[in-house]
Write a protein that holds these residues in place. Sequence first.
Motif, PDB file in Angstrom:
ATOM      1  N   LYS A 173       0.771  -1.164   0.081  1.00 30.50           N
ATOM      2  CA  LYS A 173      -0.032   0.068   0.091  1.00 30.50           C
ATOM      3  C   LYS A 173       0.795   1.185  -0.212  1.00 30.50           C
ATOM      4  O   LYS A 173       0.303   2.514  -0.135  1.00 30.50           O
ATOM      5  N   VAL A 174       2.229   1.280   0.209  1.00 28.11           N
ATOM      6  CA  VAL A 174       2.973   2.444   0.146  1.00 28.11           C
ATOM      7  C   VAL A 174       3.559   2.677  -1.165  1.00 28.11           C
ATOM      8  O   VAL A 174       4.267   1.868  -1.556  1.00 28.11           O
ATOM      9  N   LEU A 175       3.169   3.789  -1.598  1.00 24.92           N
ATOM     10  CA  LEU A 175       3.587   4.029  -2.902  1.00 24.92           C
ATOM     11  C   LEU A 175       4.996   5.024  -3.012  1.00 24.92           C
ATOM     12  O   LEU A 175       5.628   4.774  -3.923  1.00 24.92           O
ATOM     13  N   GLY A 176       5.012   5.559  -1.682  1.00 19.74           N
ATOM     14  CA  GLY A 176       6.623   6.184  -1.735  1.00 19.74           C
ATOM     15  C   GLY A 176       6.676   6.716  -0.449  1.00 19.74           C
ATOM     16  O   GLY A 176       5.743   6.711   0.416  1.00 19.74           O
ATOM     17  N   PHE A 177       7.842   7.440   0.000  1.00 18.20           N
ATOM     18  CA  PHE A 177       8.274   8.004   1.082  1.00 18.20           C
ATOM     19  C   PHE A 177       8.550   9.523   0.760  1.00 18.20           C
ATOM     20  O   PHE A 177       9.596   9.393  -0.276  1.00 18.20           O
ATOM     21  N   LEU A 178       8.284  10.205   1.593  1.00 22.35           N
ATOM     22  CA  LEU A 178       8.974  11.735   1.813  1.00 22.35           C
ATOM     23  C   LEU A 178       9.468  11.896   3.127  1.00 22.35           C
ATOM     24  O   LEU A 178       8.434  11.833   3.991  1.00 22.35           O
ATOM     25  N   THR A 179      10.582  12.282   3.341  1.00 23.73           N
ATOM     26  CA  THR A 179      10.862  12.667   4.907  1.00 23.73           C
ATOM     27  C   THR A 179      11.588  13.922   4.777  1.00 23.73           C
ATOM     28  O   THR A 179      12.259  14.326   3.805  1.00 23.73           O
ATOM     29  N   ASP A 180      11.469  14.511   6.246  1.00 22.60           N
ATOM     30  CA  ASP A 180      12.004  15.798   6.478  1.00 22.60           C
ATOM     31  C   ASP A 180      13.614  15.782   6.505  1.00 22.60           C
ATOM     32  O   ASP A 180      14.341  16.669   5.902  1.00 22.60           O
ATOM     33  N   ILE A 181      14.158  14.782   7.015  1.00 21.77           N
ATOM     34  CA  ILE A 181      15.612  14.809   7.255  1.00 21.77           C
ATOM     35  C   ILE A 181      16.257  13.670   6.439  1.00 21.77           C
ATOM     36  O   ILE A 181      15.512  12.657   5.762  1.00 21.77           O
ATOM     37  N   GLY A 182      17.573  13.530   6.414  1.00 22.73           N
ATOM     38  CA  GLY A 182      18.188  12.257   6.005  1.00 22.73           C
ATOM     39  C   GLY A 182      18.856  12.873   4.560  1.00 22.73           C
ATOM     40  O   GLY A 182      18.458  13.855   3.980  1.00 22.73           O
ATOM     41  N   GLY A 183      19.703  11.952   4.093  1.00 25.74           N
ATOM     42  CA  GLY A 183      20.581  12.146   2.895  1.00 25.74           C
ATOM     43  C   GLY A 183      20.263  10.684   2.082  1.00 25.74           C
ATOM     44  O   GLY A 183      19.717   9.814   2.531  1.00 25.74           O
ATOM     45  N   ARG A 184      21.150  10.722   0.827  1.00 25.47           N
ATOM     46  CA  ARG A 184      21.252   9.397   0.076  1.00 25.47           C
ATOM     47  C   ARG A 184      21.430   8.214   0.948  1.00 25.47           C
ATOM     48  O   ARG A 184      21.318   6.875   0.668  1.00 25.47           O
ATOM     49  N   THR A 185      22.308   8.323   2.074  1.00 26.76           N
ATOM     50  CA  THR A 185      22.831   7.497   2.631  1.00 26.76           C
ATOM     51  C   THR A 185      22.446   7.003   4.071  1.00 26.76           C
ATOM     52  O   THR A 185      22.965   6.438   4.708  1.00 26.76           O
ATOM     53  N   SER A 186      21.268   7.860   4.381  1.00 24.33           N
ATOM     54  CA  SER A 186      20.813   7.554   5.370  1.00 24.33           C
ATOM     55  C   SER A 186      20.075   6.308   5.703  1.00 24.33           C
ATOM     56  O   SER A 186      19.555   5.840   4.336  1.00 24.33           O
ATOM     57  N   HIS A 187      19.646   5.754   6.725  1.00 21.69           N
ATOM     58  CA  HIS A 187      18.923   4.377   6.514  1.00 21.69           C
ATOM     59  C   HIS A 187      17.569   4.292   5.954  1.00 21.69           C
ATOM     60  O   HIS A 187      17.455   3.131   5.194  1.00 21.69           O
ATOM     61  N   THR A 188      16.863   5.308   6.220  1.00 18.16           N
ATOM     62  CA  THR A 188      15.507   5.490   5.617  1.00 18.16           C
ATOM     63  C   THR A 188      15.902   5.261   4.021  1.00 18.16           C
ATOM     64  O   THR A 188      15.066   4.537   3.297  1.00 18.16           O
ATOM     65  N   ALA A 189      16.943   6.078   3.486  1.00 21.50           N
ATOM     66  CA  ALA A 189      16.952   6.023   2.071  1.00 21.50           C
ATOM     67  C   ALA A 189      17.485   4.481   1.526  1.00 21.50           C
ATOM     68  O   ALA A 189      16.873   3.989   0.584  1.00 21.50           O
ATOM     69  N   ILE A 190      18.339   4.015   2.459  1.00 22.15           N
ATOM     70  CA  ILE A 190      18.792   2.661   2.051  1.00 22.15           C
ATOM     71  C   ILE A 190      17.578   1.493   1.994  1.00 22.15           C
ATOM     72  O   ILE A 190      17.710   0.800   1.148  1.00 22.15           O
ATOM     73  N   MET A 191      16.843   1.787   2.920  1.00 21.62           N
ATOM     74  CA  MET A 191      15.736   0.877   3.167  1.00 21.62           C
ATOM     75  C   MET A 191      14.882   0.927   2.024  1.00 21.62           C
ATOM     76  O   MET A 191      14.426   0.036   1.520  1.00 21.62           O
ATOM     77  N   ALA A 192      14.583   2.094   1.648  1.00 22.57           N
ATOM     78  CA  ALA A 192      13.719   2.535   0.560  1.00 22.57           C
ATOM     79  C   ALA A 192      14.060   1.853  -0.891  1.00 22.57           C
ATOM     80  O   ALA A 192      13.289   1.215  -1.366  1.00 22.57           O
ATOM     81  N   ARG A 193      15.212   1.938  -0.944  1.00 18.03           N
ATOM     82  CA  ARG A 193      15.847   1.243  -2.154  1.00 18.03           C
ATOM     83  C   ARG A 193      16.025  -0.011  -2.179  1.00 18.03           C
ATOM     84  O   ARG A 193      15.615  -0.819  -3.136  1.00 18.03           O
TER      85      ARG A 193
END
Length: 568
Positions: A173-193
């Motif tokens: 059900k999750v089409l995408g994430f948008l977050t206030d903080i973080g960069g390409r190598t933050s763990h949220t970004a790595i997880m999204a990929r």
Amino acid sequence: MVQGTGASPGIALGKVLVIKNEEIAIEKKQIDSIEEEKNRFVEAIEKSKLELIEIRDKAMKEFGKDKSAIFDAHLLVLEDPELMSSTINRIESEKLNVEYAFKQIIDQFVSVFEAMDNEYMKERASDIRDVSDRVLRKLLGIKVVDLSVLDEEVILVSKDLTPSETATMDKEKVLGFLTDIGGRTSHTAIMARSLEIPAVVGIKDMSVSLEDGDFVVFNGETGEVLINPDKEEVNRYKGLKEAYENEKKELEALRGQKSVTKDGREVELAGNIGTPKDVKGLENNDAEGVGLYRTEFIYMDRDSLPTEEEQFMAYKEVLESINPRPAIIRTLDIGGDKELSYLKFDEEMNPFLGYRAIRLCLDRQEIFKTQLRALLRASMYGNLKIMFPMISSLEELLEAKKVLNEVKEDLHREGVDFSPNIEVGMMIEVPSAAIISDILAKHVDFFSIGTNDLIQYTTAVDRMNEKIHHLYNPFNPAVLRLIKMVIDNGHKEGIWVGMCGEMAGDKRMIPILLGLELDEFSMSPISILPARKLIKSLSYEEMKKFANKVMNMDSAEEIEAYIEKTFI
Ligand code: PEP
Ligand code: MG
């Protein structure tokens, strides 16, 4: 248009769900009807239990007992008779509102547990807080967003996402994430990929300025986000989405092919994973091995250290499913931005420069040895390579190898089998290690360059801090010089050199890395086929000349402009 950092490619269009983690403010009130207040309490407890059962069952089905155990612990708190009766007594004797009475009792419970001299018991305090927050939110009518049970497709917007949120969310059900903080190598970004969900991070006040139901479209590659766009823009994004999906289909044709340049230089394209389940993503994207398994995720989102057996099962699963291709499994890299709730250490001024990764493992050798035992036992099931993170000196490397040898001797004595041919390597992610890579290369079978940290430590720029994100620059000549130095030193000693930082999958960097003679590139699985396509279009000899030219440039700006002009 709002500009963030593109963190996971893909185009997303949809309604927003904002996760606000509001503060819970509780007032003390005198009530009229004790019965009504008691009923509210019982109802909130029952609803919370039902929710927890649903989440637990879902976590069990998707992730197994490991991840679901924490919710069982939460249910036990809600079934505690003393907690119930003390709250009800308080309501009856003092005619207090349930929120206030319950909070008072919870605070008492928590302080009793926190004062205990036992780590496990102290940890129960945080479970009690978690559960009581759920009940209090129910009582106060504050929305509790359970990402594991979403009713409709949404784009999640939040300050940041915790590993437990990403682990339990309903990925369908999750089409995408948008977050206030973080960069390409933050763990949220790595997880999204690794979930192959488009994401843009570091968009400052996104979670404050957006409301549930707002419509956004975004490009996870370029970082462009449009809020409530007009019809024309929506259509343009629909077109981009279609084009992106068509390109993905075209890349399918590259499956099963070698990653080789026009003039015959073959490199290895491996994938980075965080859990055994991610191996599926590697298969889907035709990875030639696991270049980095971040084992710290086994240690996260739970309330005690994983046992040797649990770890063994996870490593065996990865090794068996990728076999005969190799799997580089990295030993525990905790600390920095990755904390373990059940291993509390003194607060540090600079966690990224602190007690983390191999430093912690060499200090708490019982933790390290349990992991090494599990790894060695699992080596019987595939092609294992062990890798140590955050090595900053020769002494540290030799000490880590010594512990590994002790564990081998223990297993040998116990008659437990392990493979005799395990390559042992180290990450190069600290500048000191890069600078003495000529010395270190004599003691390992391979290097893997961790650019996520190497950039941060070389340039003294926190990789999580979006305020200074423009300074976190992979094109910085200092970073490129260190990379070249490591590859050359590795090759002089006859070992292979790979890279498992995000730079390895960046299409702007691949031509230079190829020219610098990098042997292995390990990246988010979704970047593998595009990287293969690019490599097949390049000439190795030309890339050597190209890299040579880049290495003689003075600034990141000049280098970036030259690359963009030549390849993009
Ligand atoms: C790195 O630092 O480049 C790396 C691969 O490790 P992590 O991102 O897990 O710190
Ligand atoms: Mg690192």
